[in-house]
Design an enzyme around this catalytic site. Structure first.
Site, mmCIF file in Angstrom:
data_model
loop_
_atom_site.group_PDB
_atom_site.id
_atom_site.type_symbol
_atom_site.label_atom_id
_atom_site.label_comp_id
_atom_site.label_asym_id
_atom_site.label_seq_id
_atom_site.Cartn_x
_atom_site.Cartn_y
_atom_site.Cartn_z
ATOM 1 C CG ASP A 49 -1.835 1.227 1.250
ATOM 2 O OD1 ASP A 49 -2.487 1.488 0.218
ATOM 3 O OD2 ASP A 49 -1.880 1.959 2.263
ATOM 4 C CB SER A 50 0.111 4.750 -0.836
ATOM 5 O OG SER A 50 -1.125 4.809 -0.153
ATOM 6 C CE1 TYR A 62 2.620 5.678 -3.540
ATOM 7 C CE2 TYR A 62 1.553 3.734 -4.436
ATOM 8 C CZ TYR A 62 2.679 4.346 -3.918
ATOM 9 O OH TYR A 62 3.837 3.631 -3.790
ATOM 10 N N GLY A 63 -3.207 8.910 -4.068
ATOM 11 C CA GLY A 63 -4.540 9.267 -4.562
ATOM 12 C C GLY A 63 -4.586 10.483 -5.465
ATOM 13 C CB CYS A 68 -2.762 0.973 -2.750
ATOM 14 S SG CYS A 68 -2.986 2.705 -3.145
ATOM 15 C CG ASN A 69 -9.269 0.838 -2.888
ATOM 16 O OD1 ASN A 69 -10.271 0.278 -3.281
ATOM 17 N ND2 ASN A 69 -8.810 0.664 -1.652
ATOM 18 C CB THR A 70 -4.808 5.111 -5.692
ATOM 19 O OG1 THR A 70 -5.718 5.729 -4.776
ATOM 20 C CG2 THR A 70 -4.427 6.091 -6.772
ATOM 21 C CD GLU A 115 -2.873 8.988 6.665
ATOM 22 O OE1 GLU A 115 -2.049 9.912 6.752
ATOM 23 O OE2 GLU A 115 -2.761 8.027 5.877
ATOM 24 C CB CYS A 148 -10.312 4.874 -0.169
ATOM 25 S SG CYS A 148 -8.852 5.665 0.553
ATOM 26 C CB THR A 149 -6.443 1.713 2.249
ATOM 27 O OG1 THR A 149 -5.992 3.055 2.002
ATOM 28 C CG2 THR A 149 -5.891 0.768 1.212
ATOM 29 C CG HIS A 150 -6.990 5.987 4.775
ATOM 30 N ND1 HIS A 150 -6.190 5.418 3.810
ATOM 31 C CD2 HIS A 150 -6.170 6.723 5.579
ATOM 32 C CE1 HIS A 150 -4.934 5.804 4.010
ATOM 33 N NE2 HIS A 150 -4.900 6.595 5.077
#
Ligand code: DGL
Length: 270
Positions: A15-16, A47-48, A78-80, A155, A190-192
């Site tokens: 992931d980023s 990365y987004g 990472c989705n992006t 975050e 998205c990961t978050h």
């Protein structure tokens, strides 16, 4: 009679940054018969908001690193990176690769009766229309909505903050409306975003199923692996980060939901 050594697969997760730990968390829950190498490219995130060229270059160098460390399977958490560069990453590494978009789209298609879904993700993921294409292939029409403020809010730890709830209303109130008032699935692209699930549950209409790509990806990985001969026992997890290991540990524990040890700093050539 010779004793057979039972083999546990080594899965590299990329992931980023720390967000992909939501995917690792699900993998540890659903595939505990494997060992894991997690790579967070914390020095080069986000990365987004980056171009496909840049994301592909970064992601391939990270994936190469994981292969050199012994990864036998790659999960692009990472989705992006999945949206912008899945094919390029998958063909650059010589091990099987799994991204988060196909499993997320498949789960959404199964969950949606109206065959209309809303996808929330980074700017890069939305602009690529990767989810839209994956859903269309399964007969589901998608409306994509970039929610770039969610990553910094998560975050910051503001997963239950009034500001985040307000932001979620601003992003989403108009989305389940008009042609999409019947949409009955929300894909967390998205990961978050899995950390925002309880808050989003309050914001989107009650009939909408919330689809977590992290959960779907872990399920897809479990289905892909033949774990019949894998030895049991606790998964071994090694972490790698391109920025400060202390920052990774502190931020990462919120995403993984448990203590993080064993973080190594990595310098990748740019
Ligand atoms: N990991 C990214 C994703 O899932 C979000 C964070 C970033 O923009 O790097 O799209």
């Amino acid at each position: 009679m010779t004793a057979t050594t039972l083999k546990r697969p080594a899965i590299g997760v990329f992931d980023s940054g720390v967000g992909g730990l939501t995917v690792l968390r699900e993998l540890l829950r659903q595939v505990p018969q494997a060992d894991y190498l997690y790579f967070g490219d914390t020095a080069r995130l986000p990365y987004g908001s980056k171009s496909a060229e840049t994301v592909a270059k970064y992601a391939i160098s990270a994936a190469d690193f994981l292969v050199k460390q012994g990864a036998e399977h790659l999960v692009i958490a990472c989705n992006t990176a999945t949206a912008l560069a899945f094919e390029r990453i998958a063909s650059a590494v010589k091990i099987p690769a799994l991204g988060v978009i196909e499993p997320g789209a498949e789960t959404a298609a199964a969950a949606s009766k109206s065959k209309q879904a809303v996808v929330i993700a980074t700017e890069g993921t939305c602009a690529s229309h990767a989810y839209k294409r994956a859903l269309a292939a399964k007969g589901v029409e998608a409306r994509e909505k970039a929610c770039p403020l969610f990553v910094p809010l998560v975050e910051e730890g503001w997963t239950e903050h009034e500001v985040t709830e307000r932001v979620a209303h601003i992003y989403l109130d108009g989305v389940f409306s008009g042609d999409f008032s019947g949409a009955d699935a929300l894909v967390l692209g998205c990961t978050h975003y899995p950390l925002l699930k309880p808050l989003l549950r309050r914001v989107v209409p009650a009939h909408v199923a919330i689809v977590d790509s992290a959960e779907a990806t872990a399920k897809a990985m479990a289905e892909r692996l033949d774990l019949s001969s894998a030895s049991s026992g606790q998964p071994l997890v090694k972490f790698f980060a391109t920025d400060s290991v202390d920052k990774f540990r502190k931020a990462g524990e919120k995403f993984l939901g448990c203590k993080i040890e064993n973080v190594t700093h990595v310098e990748l050539e740019s």
